[in-house]
Design an enzyme around this catalytic site. Sequence first.
Site, PDB file in Angstrom:
ATOM      1  N   GLU A 168     -16.210 -22.373  -7.656  1.00 15.15           N
ATOM      2  CA  GLU A 168     -17.697 -22.805  -7.861  1.00 15.15           C
ATOM      3  C   GLU A 168     -17.908 -24.280  -8.348  1.00 15.15           C
ATOM      4  OE1 GLU A 168     -19.875 -19.766  -9.648  1.00 15.15           O
ATOM      5  OE2 GLU A 168     -21.204 -21.151 -10.728  1.00 15.15           O
ATOM      6  N   ARG A 221       0.421 -14.877 -19.530  1.00 18.04           N
ATOM      7  CA  ARG A 221      -0.236 -15.969 -18.516  1.00 18.04           C
ATOM      8  C   ARG A 221      -0.430 -15.474 -17.015  1.00 18.04           C
ATOM      9  NH1 ARG A 221       4.172 -19.082 -21.115  1.00 18.04           N
ATOM     10  NH2 ARG A 221       3.361 -20.137 -22.966  1.00 18.04           N
ATOM     11  N   LYS A 280     -13.943 -13.582 -10.347  1.00 19.97           N
ATOM     12  CA  LYS A 280     -14.559 -14.004 -11.587  1.00 19.97           C
ATOM     13  C   LYS A 280     -14.339 -12.817 -12.618  1.00 19.97           C
ATOM     14  CE  LYS A 280     -18.068 -17.065 -10.690  1.00 19.97           C
ATOM     15  NZ  LYS A 280     -19.633 -17.335 -10.587  1.00 19.97           N
ATOM     16  N   ARG A 325     -20.776 -21.708  -4.106  1.00 20.87           N
ATOM     17  CA  ARG A 325     -20.660 -20.345  -4.821  1.00 20.87           C
ATOM     18  C   ARG A 325     -21.616 -20.115  -5.915  1.00 20.87           C
ATOM     19  NH1 ARG A 325     -15.286 -16.845  -6.963  1.00 20.87           N
ATOM     20  NH2 ARG A 325     -16.692 -15.270  -7.888  1.00 20.87           N
ATOM     21  N   GLU A 335     -28.053  -6.893  -6.389  1.00 25.31           N
ATOM     22  CA  GLU A 335     -27.427  -8.056  -5.917  1.00 25.31           C
ATOM     23  C   GLU A 335     -27.225  -7.759  -4.387  1.00 25.31           C
ATOM     24  OE1 GLU A 335     -26.120  -9.929  -7.931  1.00 25.31           O
ATOM     25  OE2 GLU A 335     -25.426  -9.015 -10.097  1.00 25.31           O
ATOM     26  N   ASN A 348     -25.529 -17.105  -7.904  1.00 25.57           N
ATOM     27  CA  ASN A 348     -26.224 -16.878  -9.246  1.00 25.57           C
ATOM     28  C   ASN A 348     -27.697 -16.948  -9.114  1.00 25.57           C
ATOM     29  OD1 ASN A 348     -23.864 -16.595 -10.837  1.00 25.57           O
ATOM     30  ND2 ASN A 348     -23.434 -18.819 -10.623  1.00 25.57           N
ATOM     31  N   HIS A 353     -29.122 -13.712 -17.292  1.00 22.64           N
ATOM     32  CA  HIS A 353     -28.267 -13.617 -18.369  1.00 22.64           C
ATOM     33  C   HIS A 353     -29.102 -13.789 -19.674  1.00 22.64           C
ATOM     34  CE1 HIS A 353     -24.547 -14.616 -15.924  1.00 22.64           C
ATOM     35  NE2 HIS A 353     -24.683 -13.342 -15.616  1.00 22.64           N
ATOM     36  N   HIS A 380     -27.459  -5.151 -15.930  1.00 18.29           N
ATOM     37  CA  HIS A 380     -27.482  -6.546 -15.358  1.00 18.29           C
ATOM     38  C   HIS A 380     -28.223  -6.506 -14.237  1.00 18.29           C
ATOM     39  CE1 HIS A 380     -25.305 -10.235 -14.123  1.00 18.29           C
ATOM     40  NE2 HIS A 380     -25.081  -9.727 -12.980  1.00 18.29           N
ATOM     41  N   LYS A 426     -20.108 -12.382   0.608  1.00 18.17           N
ATOM     42  CA  LYS A 426     -19.481 -12.863  -0.642  1.00 18.17           C
ATOM     43  C   LYS A 426     -17.969 -13.391  -0.170  1.00 18.17           C
ATOM     44  CE  LYS A 426     -18.332 -12.596  -5.515  1.00 18.17           C
ATOM     45  NZ  LYS A 426     -18.774 -11.898  -6.820  1.00 18.17           N
ATOM     46  N   HIS A 461     -29.434 -15.257 -12.023  1.00 18.21           N
ATOM     47  CA  HIS A 461     -28.721 -15.027 -13.067  1.00 18.21           C
ATOM     48  C   HIS A 461     -28.974 -15.810 -14.317  1.00 18.21           C
ATOM     49  CE1 HIS A 461     -26.653 -12.792 -10.015  1.00 18.21           C
ATOM     50  NE2 HIS A 461     -25.804 -12.551 -10.911  1.00 18.21           N
TER      51      HIS A 461
HETATM   52  P1  NAD Z   1     -21.020  -1.137 -15.504  1.00 17.88           P
HETATM   53  O1  NAD Z   1     -19.716  -1.271 -15.401  1.00 17.88           O
HETATM   54  O2  NAD Z   1     -21.666  -0.848 -16.791  1.00 17.88           O
HETATM   55  O3  NAD Z   1     -21.334   0.556 -14.565  1.00 17.88           O
HETATM   56  C1  NAD Z   1     -22.561   1.044 -14.860  1.00 17.88           C
HETATM   57  C2  NAD Z   1     -22.497   2.745 -15.746  1.00 17.88           C
HETATM   58  O4  NAD Z   1     -22.083   3.350 -14.553  1.00 17.88           O
HETATM   59  C3  NAD Z   1     -21.488   2.706 -16.689  1.00 17.88           C
HETATM   60  O5  NAD Z   1     -22.165   3.503 -17.630  1.00 17.88           O
HETATM   61  C4  NAD Z   1     -20.359   3.390 -16.006  1.00 17.88           C
HETATM   62  O6  NAD Z   1     -19.427   4.035 -16.906  1.00 17.88           O
HETATM   63  C5  NAD Z   1     -20.976   4.118 -14.863  1.00 17.88           C
HETATM   64  N1  NAD Z   1     -20.210   4.517 -14.013  1.00 17.88           N
HETATM   65  C6  NAD Z   1     -19.526   3.638 -13.231  1.00 17.88           C
HETATM   66  N2  NAD Z   1     -19.010   4.270 -11.990  1.00 17.88           N
HETATM   67  C7  NAD Z   1     -19.690   5.351 -11.943  1.00 17.88           C
HETATM   68  C8  NAD Z   1     -19.647   6.627 -11.099  1.00 17.88           C
HETATM   69  N3  NAD Z   1     -19.132   6.395 -10.025  1.00 17.88           N
HETATM   70  N4  NAD Z   1     -20.182   7.704 -11.180  1.00 17.88           N
HETATM   71  C9  NAD Z   1     -21.025   7.761 -12.701  1.00 17.88           C
HETATM   72  N5  NAD Z   1     -21.023   6.778 -13.349  1.00 17.88           N
HETATM   73  C10 NAD Z   1     -20.307   5.654 -13.323  1.00 17.88           C
HETATM   74  O7  NAD Z   1     -22.336  -1.766 -14.774  1.00 17.88           O
HETATM   75  P2  NAD Z   1     -21.954  -2.396 -13.310  1.00 17.88           P
HETATM   76  O8  NAD Z   1     -23.417  -2.502 -12.905  1.00 17.88           O
HETATM   77  O9  NAD Z   1     -21.035  -1.758 -12.528  1.00 17.88           O
HETATM   78  O10 NAD Z   1     -21.501  -3.935 -13.635  1.00 17.88           O
HETATM   79  C11 NAD Z   1     -22.128  -4.725 -14.353  1.00 17.88           C
HETATM   80  C12 NAD Z   1     -21.335  -5.902 -14.985  1.00 17.88           C
HETATM   81  O11 NAD Z   1     -20.653  -6.615 -14.086  1.00 17.88           O
HETATM   82  C13 NAD Z   1     -22.144  -6.797 -15.863  1.00 17.88           C
HETATM   83  O12 NAD Z   1     -20.946  -7.049 -16.883  1.00 17.88           O
HETATM   84  C14 NAD Z   1     -21.847  -7.992 -14.887  1.00 17.88           C
HETATM   85  O13 NAD Z   1     -21.700  -9.240 -15.757  1.00 17.88           O
HETATM   86  C15 NAD Z   1     -20.776  -7.911 -14.071  1.00 17.88           C
HETATM   87  N6  NAD Z   1     -20.716  -8.831 -13.036  1.00 17.88           N
HETATM   88  C16 NAD Z   1     -19.621  -9.533 -12.622  1.00 17.88           C
HETATM   89  C17 NAD Z   1     -19.507 -10.146 -11.508  1.00 17.88           C
HETATM   90  C18 NAD Z   1     -18.111 -10.841 -11.128  1.00 17.88           C
HETATM   91  O14 NAD Z   1     -18.567 -11.827 -10.095  1.00 17.88           O
HETATM   92  N7  NAD Z   1     -17.438 -10.747 -11.672  1.00 17.88           N
HETATM   93  C19 NAD Z   1     -20.690  -9.957 -10.609  1.00 17.88           C
HETATM   94  C20 NAD Z   1     -21.577  -9.250 -11.048  1.00 17.88           C
HETATM   95  C21 NAD Z   1     -21.705  -8.538 -12.096  1.00 17.88           C
HETATM   96  N1  GLY Z   2     -21.506 -13.113  -9.154  1.00 17.54           N
HETATM   97  C1  GLY Z   2     -21.146 -14.454  -8.990  1.00 17.54           C
HETATM   98  C2  GLY Z   2     -19.768 -14.922  -8.307  1.00 17.54           C
HETATM   99  O1  GLY Z   2     -19.034 -14.072  -8.236  1.00 17.54           O
HETATM  100  O2  GLY Z   2     -19.639 -16.385  -8.257  1.00 17.54           O
END
Ligand code: NAD
Ligand code: GLY
Length: 361
Positions: free
Chosen positions: A234, A118, A140, A238, A182, A242, A249, A262, A224, A245
Amino acid sequence: MKTLEVDLGHRAYPIHIGSGLLPLPDLIRPHLEGRNVMVVTNETVGPLYLARQMQALAGYDTATVVLPDGEEHKTLETMGRIITALLTRRFDRQCTLVALGGGVVGDITGFAAACYQRGVNYIQVPTTLLAQVDSSVGGKTAVNHPLGKNMIGAFHQPRCVVADTDTLATLPDREYRAGLAEVIKYGLIRDPEFFLWIEEHLGDLLARDPVAQTQAIERSCRNKAEIVAADERETGPRALLNLGHTFGHAIETGLGYGVWLHGEAVAAGMCLAARLSARLGWLDGTAVERIESLVRRAGLPVRAPAALSAAEMRDLMAVDKKVRGGALRLVLLEDMGKAIVTRGYDAAALDLTLAECRAAR
Ligand code: NAD
Ligand code: GLY
């Protein structure tokens, strides 16, 4: 090193940004409750950075989980692997998870931390530009469902964010550019001066100039952190984060997770939102041209993929967390640097925008 704070009262936490931070014990240890620490990474990031991360944890009872790489693995099944590892090691409620990787590792690990017994502590150690400017901050956490992106998740704040800018040196160019989407987003939704700064410094950012890079990360995180502090769950502003997005999405789900990154999907989505805003008479043509020109210069798409029809996009967009009472709310632009969340758009205008703003086949 620069340190910002996400001001959430007794759950406030620091965001450390700088070079050479991974092995530093002093950043992480104050946030560890017990002796058990599980570092979650993936098969790409692990070989590059796990050893450096472990230096910060010397003396603790540590375990590691190495996940497969890719958005297509951001699933409940993958999250279950972390839970199984925690149970196998008999890690208790005082354990801490460390998410070492990009947004995918961060989102899955955060969700595992939200669910295990939990809720246990976790720390974000983002290694992509996208994760350093966005996903590691704000709590998130989620995994995808085949029918909708990020549809299973929880709000669960990390105890600390450690963004070591050295890790960006190994990030592939396409991933780096995706992160810029972003960064541009913050300029568009609430920080017009930052948008101007990005226009002026895009060359430096693309050349990965360390000073420009750190400034962009810091300013993005500041934006942020302010939004999250004002509206953690949100219920209001917040949702502005998006921008692009809902379109994005739909693209990610429609093409299959991982086909467009993404950030690429968000980039196209922001341009579609700008086009729709212009069609509604809120934004002038010059502003749309400025936005598309910057997105293009960043090497990101300005149109939705030809493979998805306007009708398919519309259907996919209906599965969105901003739907209220069956009505889809969109983040649109009233001006450069001024976004709003609204259902006050004409459905025909949205359909026309979706039909027109698709890449040529
Ligand atoms: P990712 O985590 O897939 O990383 C991108 C690629 O880079 C992967 O292949 C990874 O293995 C590689 N990588 C990571 N760090 C590296 C480094 N230092 N050197 C070499 N390779 C490296 O993608 P991302 O763009 O980091 O994240 C996208 C994800 O984040 C999506 O799923 C999206 O929905 C999510 N997201 C979440 C939020 C949130 O608020 N939680 C906000 C924006 C995006
Ligand atoms: N990336 C959208 C949020 O964090 O609210």
